[in-house]
Design a protein around this motif. Structure first.
Motif, PDB file in Angstrom:
ATOM      1  N   TRP A 458       0.821  -1.214   0.000  1.00  0.00           N
ATOM      2  CA  TRP A 458       0.000   0.000   0.000  1.00  0.00           C
ATOM      3  C   TRP A 458       0.855   1.264   0.000  1.00  0.00           C
ATOM      4  O   TRP A 458       0.590   2.220  -0.725  1.00  0.00           O
ATOM      5  CB  TRP A 458      -0.908  -0.022   1.225  1.00  0.00           C
ATOM      6  CG  TRP A 458      -1.671   1.239   1.493  1.00  0.00           C
ATOM      7  CD1 TRP A 458      -1.394   2.198   2.418  1.00  0.00           C
ATOM      8  CD2 TRP A 458      -2.847   1.681   0.814  1.00  0.00           C
ATOM      9  NE1 TRP A 458      -2.323   3.206   2.383  1.00  0.00           N
ATOM     10  CE2 TRP A 458      -3.233   2.918   1.398  1.00  0.00           C
ATOM     11  CE3 TRP A 458      -3.621   1.155  -0.229  1.00  0.00           C
ATOM     12  CZ2 TRP A 458      -4.354   3.635   0.976  1.00  0.00           C
ATOM     13  CZ3 TRP A 458      -4.736   1.866  -0.646  1.00  0.00           C
ATOM     14  CH2 TRP A 458      -5.089   3.094  -0.048  1.00  0.00           C
ATOM     15  N   ALA A 459       1.894   1.282   0.829  1.00  0.00           N
ATOM     16  CA  ALA A 459       2.722   2.486   0.960  1.00  0.00           C
ATOM     17  C   ALA A 459       4.166   2.090   1.202  1.00  0.00           C
ATOM     18  O   ALA A 459       4.470   0.965   1.615  1.00  0.00           O
ATOM     19  CB  ALA A 459       2.212   3.363   2.092  1.00  0.00           C
ATOM     20  N   THR A 460       5.057   3.022   0.963  1.00  0.00           N
ATOM     21  CA  THR A 460       6.485   2.770   1.103  1.00  0.00           C
ATOM     22  C   THR A 460       7.173   3.989   1.684  1.00  0.00           C
ATOM     23  O   THR A 460       6.656   5.111   1.598  1.00  0.00           O
ATOM     24  CB  THR A 460       7.097   2.423  -0.272  1.00  0.00           C
ATOM     25  OG1 THR A 460       8.449   1.996  -0.092  1.00  0.00           O
ATOM     26  CG2 THR A 460       7.071   3.628  -1.200  1.00  0.00           C
ATOM     27  N   TYR A 461       8.312   3.768   2.291  1.00  0.00           N
ATOM     28  CA  TYR A 461       9.130   4.883   2.776  1.00  0.00           C
ATOM     29  C   TYR A 461      10.009   5.391   1.644  1.00  0.00           C
ATOM     30  O   TYR A 461      10.625   4.620   0.912  1.00  0.00           O
ATOM     31  CB  TYR A 461      10.012   4.433   3.944  1.00  0.00           C
ATOM     32  CG  TYR A 461       9.342   4.550   5.284  1.00  0.00           C
ATOM     33  CD1 TYR A 461       9.363   5.751   5.997  1.00  0.00           C
ATOM     34  CD2 TYR A 461       8.666   3.472   5.836  1.00  0.00           C
ATOM     35  CE1 TYR A 461       8.748   5.862   7.228  1.00  0.00           C
ATOM     36  CE2 TYR A 461       8.037   3.570   7.072  1.00  0.00           C
ATOM     37  CZ  TYR A 461       8.086   4.768   7.757  1.00  0.00           C
ATOM     38  OH  TYR A 461       7.467   4.883   8.980  1.00  0.00           O
ATOM     39  N   ARG A 462      10.051   6.701   1.534  1.00  0.00           N
ATOM     40  CA  ARG A 462      10.911   7.327   0.539  1.00  0.00           C
ATOM     41  C   ARG A 462      11.978   8.145   1.263  1.00  0.00           C
ATOM     42  O   ARG A 462      12.228   7.949   2.441  1.00  0.00           O
ATOM     43  CB  ARG A 462      10.076   8.178  -0.415  1.00  0.00           C
ATOM     44  CG  ARG A 462       8.957   7.356  -1.100  1.00  0.00           C
ATOM     45  CD  ARG A 462       8.307   8.088  -2.229  1.00  0.00           C
ATOM     46  NE  ARG A 462       7.139   7.375  -2.740  1.00  0.00           N
ATOM     47  CZ  ARG A 462       7.176   6.370  -3.600  1.00  0.00           C
ATOM     48  NH1 ARG A 462       8.351   5.940  -4.059  1.00  0.00           N
ATOM     49  NH2 ARG A 462       6.068   5.773  -4.015  1.00  0.00           N
ATOM     50  N   ASP A 463      12.592   9.035   0.599  1.00  0.00           N
ATOM     51  CA  ASP A 463      13.656   9.824   1.196  1.00  0.00           C
ATOM     52  C   ASP A 463      13.156  10.608   2.401  1.00  0.00           C
ATOM     53  O   ASP A 463      11.991  11.019   2.455  1.00  0.00           O
ATOM     54  CB  ASP A 463      14.234  10.793   0.158  1.00  0.00           C
ATOM     55  CG  ASP A 463      14.929  10.058  -0.970  1.00  0.00           C
ATOM     56  OD1 ASP A 463      15.306   8.899  -0.740  1.00  0.00           O
ATOM     57  OD2 ASP A 463      15.056  10.633  -2.065  1.00  0.00           O
ATOM     58  N   VAL A 467       6.443   8.616   4.341  1.00  0.00           N
ATOM     59  CA  VAL A 467       5.653   7.501   3.821  1.00  0.00           C
ATOM     60  C   VAL A 467       4.695   8.024   2.761  1.00  0.00           C
ATOM     61  O   VAL A 467       3.998   9.018   2.982  1.00  0.00           O
ATOM     62  CB  VAL A 467       4.857   6.816   4.946  1.00  0.00           C
ATOM     63  CG1 VAL A 467       4.042   5.661   4.389  1.00  0.00           C
ATOM     64  CG2 VAL A 467       5.793   6.315   6.023  1.00  0.00           C
ATOM     65  N   SER A 468       4.652   7.361   1.636  1.00  0.00           N
ATOM     66  CA  SER A 468       3.701   7.756   0.591  1.00  0.00           C
ATOM     67  C   SER A 468       3.155   6.509  -0.084  1.00  0.00           C
ATOM     68  O   SER A 468       3.799   5.448  -0.093  1.00  0.00           O
ATOM     69  CB  SER A 468       4.370   8.671  -0.444  1.00  0.00           C
ATOM     70  OG  SER A 468       5.463   8.011  -1.052  1.00  0.00           O
ATOM     71  N   GLU A 469       1.956   6.633  -0.649  1.00  0.00           N
ATOM     72  CA  GLU A 469       1.311   5.496  -1.299  1.00  0.00           C
ATOM     73  C   GLU A 469       2.070   5.109  -2.565  1.00  0.00           C
ATOM     74  O   GLU A 469       2.626   5.959  -3.271  1.00  0.00           O
ATOM     75  CB  GLU A 469      -0.139   5.828  -1.635  1.00  0.00           C
ATOM     76  CG  GLU A 469      -1.032   6.005  -0.415  1.00  0.00           C
ATOM     77  CD  GLU A 469      -2.479   6.249  -0.799  1.00  0.00           C
ATOM     78  OE1 GLU A 469      -2.846   5.957  -1.961  1.00  0.00           O
ATOM     79  OE2 GLU A 469      -3.239   6.731   0.052  1.00  0.00           O
TER      80      GLU A 469
END
Length: 706
Positions: A458-463, A467-469
């Motif tokens: 559903w979502a992931t960690y980015r820089d 957290v964004s979808e």
């Protein structure tokens, strides 16, 4: 709350719990006093008169001279300033002399034992059952220092003995009417709050250790008299709080609510129940949690099983009825009685925001003790309905479908053989195990916010830890995995999972953070065998039901299951006691046709990436992952929602109601179910798409007239 309510407790002597060490007490002295007290309590039980002795605690003569004098003072006129002054002076004089009254001193001895300092220097000032026994047998207490310490404690900590202050009322069985808005606060001294109006430096200190250093400095050499006085005031307040907590627990007076962190509103709710006569009524304003929280389950069970609950009207503070309380806080006006012959069901009403809504009949409903036992058999807490229709429809569902785990039936009450693990990795307590970069021998740590219904990507960690979808286009790549913020040792992960006896290469759980008005309240999730944070508790079905897990996941993901759960969630957490009482279709209730319909649809919705291949293989599927197609997924979910509604025994109109009460009952009906879902879809698709797809699926599967 602090004081003797029923004089019969004095017959048992001072509880050993009175000698539990408080801050500043000497543990050795406390243990010595406890042993001494236990010896005298044991010896006193063998005496012919017991602890009742010659004091005649249940009588009225002659030891109630002090109480008779109090009644005389209460009857004094106060129509003029002179009369009012005379009455005040008489009462002040009575307070000074009250310690000489045997009954008063006996009650003070009992209570003061919980509060008085217990050190080598003060040991002789601490009463035990020996002193209480001497007093009750008419023997003089020669320890004047002890007597004065007890009297001073009574004044410092404001002991209130109901059988003395309201002796005539208690003898009649209680009050005819009791009304109140008791304080809503934890029985715990908060240093920041205590010093807020006394010392800005301490109140604004950055942390607890800094506050403790500043407090200690107030009593250091060279401190002013005012600073030393402030320290003494703080120490007295701290002892009052700690002593009150130990008294409330140790005296056994609050058998229903003296659990966990003590909260005054719950204690007063139990106290009000004790105060009313058999024909009396009590009305009080307390947080709605008195009926819905697991911590007060014993109290709510008591008032329901004995038909003491007359009515409960729950408010949301949207109109700021209480200015100092957050606008979303829920509180209630609750009415109690002690009439054991009363058989009427309790009248309830929730989600009231304005007083005029109380008179709307569609908002009100009744529940019997049997209804509550049906809906919440483990906790006997109150479900929260918005309308009469919600109450009736939910009641009918529970008559057909049992709760997930019925604790009353250990042999048959867990048809799925489910075990729980609520904290595989705690995000705070286990943080020392977390790595911010991946490496060999590390496993990703999933957090609840990374998962959603039928979607472990559903979502992931980015820089920068944001957290964004994950977009639908990205999910079309079956090799894509979500990126966590942390990784943990694979060895540590395996040790923890093996300790739970779980060997499968996938995990099933649910999102703990939720509420009753979100897009979905129950959000179960399936993910690879990996680390998860404590906000995603795990659910392990019995080994014999692993192949049927898609049925369990489909059931928990259904709109009907979500609808029923919304009636139970009063806060922002999907706590374990709620999950255990969700209505879940047992495995043996499914036919071969049901399995043939549900199994492939759940598999297609969940197996969209290679990392869940072990899940697919456990279900007998060796093919590639299914394409992540949003349109087809919406259709599959709609078909499952319609099918489960049918399995739950609903009609088409009842399903319509669950999807949107206003569609069936009209726009003014006081209920909502999936309002946020409806609003979001109308914004995104120009229609309430879920409603249309689910009803179309129902019509295809079961016909439009069912």
């Amino acid at each position: 709350l602090v004081g003797v309510f029923d004089p019969k407790v004095l017959e048992q002597g001072i509880p050993d719990e009175a000698y539990k060490p408080l801050t500043g007490d000497n543990k050795t002295v406390c243990n010595s006093l406890k042993k001494e007290n236990a010896t005298y309590r044991k010896a006193s039980k063998g005496s012919s008169g017991g602890l009742q002795g010659s004091l005649n605690l249940g009588g009225t003569q002659p030891s109630r001279q002090s109480q008779n004098r109090l009644h005389e003072i209460e009857a004094m006129p106060e129509d003029s300033l002179a009369e009012s002054t005379a009455k005040q002076e008489a009462y002040a004089s009575w307070l000074q002399e009250a310690g000489s009254d045997p009954e008063q001193l006996a009650a003070d001895l009992y209570t003061a034992a919980f509060f008085l300092p217990k050190t080598a220097e003060t040991r002789a000032c601490v009463p035990t059952t020996e002193h209480l026994l001497k007093l009750q047998l008419g023997k003089p207490l020669e320890n004047e220092v002890l007597i004065q310490a007890v009297i001073q404690a009574s004044r410092d900590f404001r002991f209130f003995h109901w059988h003395l202050s309201f002796g005539e009322v208690m003898e009649r069985g209680g009050f005819d009417c009791v009304l109140g808005n008791p304080p809503w606060e934890r029985l715990k001294l908060q240093e920041k709050e205590f010093f807020a109006a006394r010392s800005e430096a301490i109140a604004t200190a950055p942390n607890k250790s800094a506050r403790e250093r500043l407090i200690k400095a107030l009593s250091a050499e060279g401190a002013s008299e005012s600073e030393q006085a402030l320290v003494k005031e703080f120490e007295l307040a701290k002892r009052e709080t700690e002593g009150s907590g130990e008294f409330i627990r140790g005296s056994k007076r609050f058998a229903l609510t003296a659990v966990g962190d003590l909260n005054t509103y719950a204690l007063f709710a139990e106290h009000f129940l004790m105060l009313i006569s058999p024909s009396g009524r009590a009305g009080l304003i307390v947080p709605t949690g008195i009926a819905t929280d697991n911590s007060t389950r014993a109290y709510f069970e008591e008032i329901c099983s004995k038909n003491s609950l007359v009515s409960l009207i729950s408010f949301e503070n949207e109109a700021f009825i209480f200015r100092e309380v957050h606008h979303s806080f829920k509180f209630c006006a609750i009415t109690l009685c002690a009439d054991k012959a009363r058989e009427a069901a309790a009248q309830l009403c929730f989600y009231i925001r304005h007083f005029e809504q109380m008179g709307q009949p569609d908002r009100c409903f009744s529940l019997t003790a049997e209804d509550i036992m049906l809906l919440n058999p483990n906790t006997l807490t109150c479900p929260v309905f918005r309308s009469q229709m919600d109450a009736e429809l939910t009641r009918q569902i529970y008559k057909r479908v049992p709760v997930m785990i019925d604790e009353r039936n250990p042999d048959s009450g867990n048809p799925w053989g489910i075990r729980f693990h609520t904290r595989l990795f705690h995000m705070a307590e286990d943080s020392h195990l977390f790595c911010e970069e991946t490496d060999e021998g590390l496993s990703p740590l999933y957090e609840a916010k990374m998962l959603h219904l039928y979607d472990h990507r559903w979502a992931t960690y980015r820089d920068e830890g944001i957290v964004s979808e994950i977009t639908d286009d990205d999910k079309s790549d079956p090799s894509l995995t979500a990126t966590p913020r942390y990784w943990v040792s694979s060895h540590e992960l395996e040790n923890r999972l093996k300790s739970q006896g779980w060997t499968r290469e996938w995990l099933l759980g649910w999102r703990d953070i939720t509420n009753s008005i979100a897009i979905r309240t129950v959000i179960p999730g399936l993910l690879p065998r990996t680390a998860v944070g404590h906000k995603f508790p795990l659910l392990f079905p019995g080994d014999e039901f692993v192949s049927l897990t898609p049925l369990l996941l489909g059931c928990l993901s259904s709109l009907v299951c979500d609808y029923c759960t919304r009636q139970k969630v009063g806060g922002n957490n999907m706590q374990l006691f709620i999950v255990r009482q969700i209505p879940v279709l047992p495995p043996l209730s499914y036919t071969d046709n049901d399995i043939a319909f549900i199994h492939p649809r759940v598999l297609e919705l969940t197996y969209t990436s290679h990392d869940l291949k072990p899940w697919a293989q456990d279900l007998g599927y060796d093919g590639p992952p299914f394409r992540f197609d949003p349109e087809r997924r919406a259709l599959l979910r709609a078909e499952l929602d319609a099918y489960y509604a049918h399995l739950y025994g609903l009609t088409r109109d009842e399903l319509r109601y669950i999807l949107d009460p206003s569609d069936l009952m009209g726009p003014d009906y006081p209920s909502e179910t999936f309002r946020v879902l409806k609003t979001n879809e109308q914004r995104q698709f120009g229609e309430y798409r879920t409603q249309r797809l689910v009803l179309e699926a129902w019509d295809r599967l079961f016909g439009s007239n069912t």
